[in-house]
Design an enzyme around this catalytic site. Sequence first.
Site, PDB file in Angstrom:
ATOM      1  N   ASN A 220     -26.495 -44.414  31.861  1.00  0.00           N
ATOM      2  CA  ASN A 220     -26.843 -45.620  31.091  1.00  0.00           C
ATOM      3  C   ASN A 220     -26.486 -45.466  29.617  1.00  0.00           C
ATOM      4  O   ASN A 220     -27.086 -46.095  28.751  1.00  0.00           O
ATOM      5  CB  ASN A 220     -28.345 -45.896  31.211  1.00  0.00           C
ATOM      6  CG  ASN A 220     -28.768 -46.066  32.647  1.00  0.00           C
ATOM      7  OD1 ASN A 220     -28.211 -46.893  33.358  1.00  0.00           O
ATOM      8  ND2 ASN A 220     -29.736 -45.283  33.086  1.00  0.00           N
TER       9      ASN A 220
ATOM     10  N   HIS B  37     -38.688 -53.455  37.012  1.00  0.00           N
ATOM     11  CA  HIS B  37     -38.674 -52.000  37.155  1.00  0.00           C
ATOM     12  C   HIS B  37     -40.022 -51.458  37.653  1.00  0.00           C
ATOM     13  O   HIS B  37     -41.081 -52.004  37.327  1.00  0.00           O
ATOM     14  CB  HIS B  37     -38.349 -51.379  35.788  1.00  0.00           C
ATOM     15  CG  HIS B  37     -38.074 -49.920  35.843  1.00  0.00           C
ATOM     16  ND1 HIS B  37     -38.971 -48.981  35.405  1.00  0.00           N
ATOM     17  CD2 HIS B  37     -36.993 -49.240  36.285  1.00  0.00           C
ATOM     18  CE1 HIS B  37     -38.447 -47.773  35.572  1.00  0.00           C
ATOM     19  NE2 HIS B  37     -37.246 -47.914  36.096  1.00  0.00           N
TER      20      HIS B  37
ATOM     21  N   GLU C  90     -37.707 -58.361  32.640  1.00  0.00           N
ATOM     22  CA  GLU C  90     -36.669 -57.587  31.945  1.00  0.00           C
ATOM     23  C   GLU C  90     -35.667 -58.539  31.333  1.00  0.00           C
ATOM     24  O   GLU C  90     -35.440 -59.619  31.872  1.00  0.00           O
ATOM     25  CB  GLU C  90     -35.945 -56.672  32.948  1.00  0.00           C
ATOM     26  CG  GLU C  90     -36.822 -55.574  33.484  1.00  0.00           C
ATOM     27  CD  GLU C  90     -36.153 -54.746  34.574  1.00  0.00           C
ATOM     28  OE1 GLU C  90     -34.921 -54.564  34.539  1.00  0.00           O
ATOM     29  OE2 GLU C  90     -36.876 -54.282  35.457  1.00  0.00           O
TER      30      GLU C  90
ATOM     31  N   SER D   5     -32.058 -54.099  35.685  1.00  0.00           N
ATOM     32  CA  SER D   5     -31.453 -52.767  35.717  1.00  0.00           C
ATOM     33  C   SER D   5     -30.529 -52.536  36.897  1.00  0.00           C
ATOM     34  O   SER D   5     -29.604 -51.735  36.802  1.00  0.00           O
ATOM     35  CB  SER D   5     -32.539 -51.698  35.713  1.00  0.00           C
ATOM     36  OG  SER D   5     -33.353 -51.814  36.864  1.00  0.00           O
TER      37      SER D   5
ATOM     38  N   ASP E 161     -39.103 -56.366  28.741  1.00  0.00           N
ATOM     39  CA  ASP E 161     -38.522 -55.024  28.783  1.00  0.00           C
ATOM     40  C   ASP E 161     -37.023 -55.126  28.495  1.00  0.00           C
ATOM     41  O   ASP E 161     -36.252 -55.586  29.327  1.00  0.00           O
ATOM     42  CB  ASP E 161     -38.789 -54.399  30.162  1.00  0.00           C
ATOM     43  CG  ASP E 161     -38.284 -52.965  30.264  1.00  0.00           C
ATOM     44  OD1 ASP E 161     -37.661 -52.480  29.297  1.00  0.00           O
ATOM     45  OD2 ASP E 161     -38.509 -52.323  31.312  1.00  0.00           O
TER      46      ASP E 161
ATOM     47  N   HIS F  78     -32.341 -52.386  29.123  1.00  0.00           N
ATOM     48  CA  HIS F  78     -30.880 -52.448  29.268  1.00  0.00           C
ATOM     49  C   HIS F  78     -30.241 -53.494  28.361  1.00  0.00           C
ATOM     50  O   HIS F  78     -29.049 -53.770  28.475  1.00  0.00           O
ATOM     51  CB  HIS F  78     -30.514 -52.700  30.732  1.00  0.00           C
ATOM     52  CG  HIS F  78     -31.007 -51.617  31.637  1.00  0.00           C
ATOM     53  ND1 HIS F  78     -30.272 -50.496  31.929  1.00  0.00           N
ATOM     54  CD2 HIS F  78     -32.198 -51.466  32.276  1.00  0.00           C
ATOM     55  CE1 HIS F  78     -30.974 -49.707  32.727  1.00  0.00           C
ATOM     56  NE2 HIS F  78     -32.150 -50.269  32.951  1.00  0.00           N
TER      57      HIS F  78
ATOM     58  N   LYS G 233     -31.267 -45.117  26.985  1.00  0.00           N
ATOM     59  CA  LYS G 233     -30.047 -45.713  27.535  1.00  0.00           C
ATOM     60  C   LYS G 233     -29.029 -45.878  26.395  1.00  0.00           C
ATOM     61  O   LYS G 233     -28.449 -44.889  25.978  1.00  0.00           O
ATOM     62  CB  LYS G 233     -30.414 -46.988  28.277  1.00  0.00           C
ATOM     63  CG  LYS G 233     -31.480 -46.645  29.344  1.00  0.00           C
ATOM     64  CD  LYS G 233     -31.823 -47.715  30.281  1.00  0.00           C
ATOM     65  CE  LYS G 233     -33.065 -47.391  31.095  1.00  0.00           C
ATOM     66  NZ  LYS G 233     -32.922 -46.270  32.013  1.00  0.00           N
TER      67      LYS G 233
HETATM   68  N1  PMP Z   1     -37.581 -50.130  32.314  1.00  0.00           N
HETATM   69  C1  PMP Z   1     -36.386 -50.264  32.898  1.00  0.00           C
HETATM   70  C2  PMP Z   1     -35.873 -51.636  33.188  1.00  0.00           C
HETATM   71  C3  PMP Z   1     -35.635 -49.136  33.242  1.00  0.00           C
HETATM   72  O1  PMP Z   1     -34.449 -49.260  33.849  1.00  0.00           O
HETATM   73  C4  PMP Z   1     -36.150 -47.851  32.936  1.00  0.00           C
HETATM   74  C5  PMP Z   1     -35.361 -46.581  33.214  1.00  0.00           C
HETATM   75  N2  PMP Z   1     -34.840 -46.477  34.471  1.00  0.00           N
HETATM   76  C6  PMP Z   1     -37.403 -47.767  32.349  1.00  0.00           C
HETATM   77  C7  PMP Z   1     -38.082 -48.925  32.040  1.00  0.00           C
HETATM   78  C8  PMP Z   1     -38.018 -46.441  32.051  1.00  0.00           C
HETATM   79  O2  PMP Z   1     -37.499 -45.919  30.892  1.00  0.00           O
HETATM   80  P1  PMP Z   1     -37.468 -44.333  30.637  1.00  0.00           P
HETATM   81  O3  PMP Z   1     -36.252 -43.832  31.337  1.00  0.00           O
HETATM   82  O4  PMP Z   1     -37.415 -44.210  29.156  1.00  0.00           O
HETATM   83  O5  PMP Z   1     -38.728 -43.789  31.222  1.00  0.00           O
END
Ligand code: PMP
Length: 374
Positions: free
Chosen positions: A44, A130, A175, A179, A204, A207, A238
């Site tokens: 990412n 997520h 989001e 993701s 969130d 991304h 990311k």
């Molecule tokens: N939210 C989303 C949409 C994600 O894709 C991710 C990571 N996969 C996270 C939260 C978690 O973030 P972190 O990797 O910093 O724990």
Amino acid sequence: MSGPEQELQQLSDSGLLRTLRPLDSPSGPQVTRDGLPLWNFASNDYLGLANDPRLVAAFQEGLSLYGAGSAASRLITGTLPPHEHFEQQLAAAKLSEAALLFASGFATAIGVIPALVGKDDHVIVDKLSHASLIDGARLSGATLRVFPHNDVRRLGELLEKIRSKSTGRILILTESVFSMDGDLCPLSEIVELKDRFGAVLLLDEAHGFGILGPTGMGLAEELGLQDRIDFHMGTLSKAAGLSGAYIACSASWRDLLINRARSFIYSTAPPPALAHAASASLEIIQSGAELRNRLQENIRLLDTDAITPIIPKILGENEQVLAASTHLEEAGFLVPAIRYPTVPRGTARLRVSLSAAHPASAVSSLSEALHQLP
Ligand code: PMP
């Protein structure tokens, strides 16, 4: 009691067993695994910052200035100047009053959501959100309702129904860039709905941060909605090329989170050198229009319909997607097979993620390899 072997066998039989496969090299657009060079379309690192010399130098400078560890939680003695500096810098960038740094995005979600809502409240979450948002919602004890992906009509119905019966807090979770699908949420409509029904929104931008908006602050910035979002969440793992995560919100919400978010209170502060590097990363992102343009060029090169660097190729069955991923790896491309429970059953997919650091020639070769998949 039986051991784990039976469960592992079941996972393996259904094509769902996951194992760790280390790289031999640092992360970057090209990596090596088992001695073989591979173009990395799996990480990412959208702007190619994870191994950027400016960021490595900032991390090293942070280590020299502040040492290796923070040695305590933020509320004890773990708060050092770089933590506060980063938070102030980020808050300003997000047009928020305040911001709070967490150890990871997962820790942010499971700390913040239960601090905002409890048993007399409601959480409404997009179905494709997520795992960290879902787990945070479950931990909170609030009544959890799920709306079909990006279905604002259903979201409106749920809000209306809940608001007619409850005066409690209603928290919407979604989001900005999804993701595993790379599509965007209908943010303007969601913001209107949450205002109409007196709900609050946690967006969130995991991304979206670094990618969207004139200064890379995400979808809310791109749409001019930064000041209408109650809680901006994002991760530094990311596009920012590091680890750690943040919430940007009002000063009084921040004060409350410091008192209530258990993953913040009961966890050691992120290393100060990381916070120091995060400030450098934020500066690169804010002035990173050229990196974002380069990324957009790569996106257009691979798929003219795509709008974000996450480009899924949905194949359906687990075995099919595993075979495709192995085939690509043999051809020199690292593209992960994403399966249940990360995505719904029957929608197993290859998830291509692009970076500004990919040379155009590698993106073109990947495009050919994808078209030639059996
Ligand atoms: N939210 C989303 C949409 C994600 O894709 C991710 C990571 N996969 C996270 C939260 C978690 O973030 P972190 O990797 O910093 O724990």
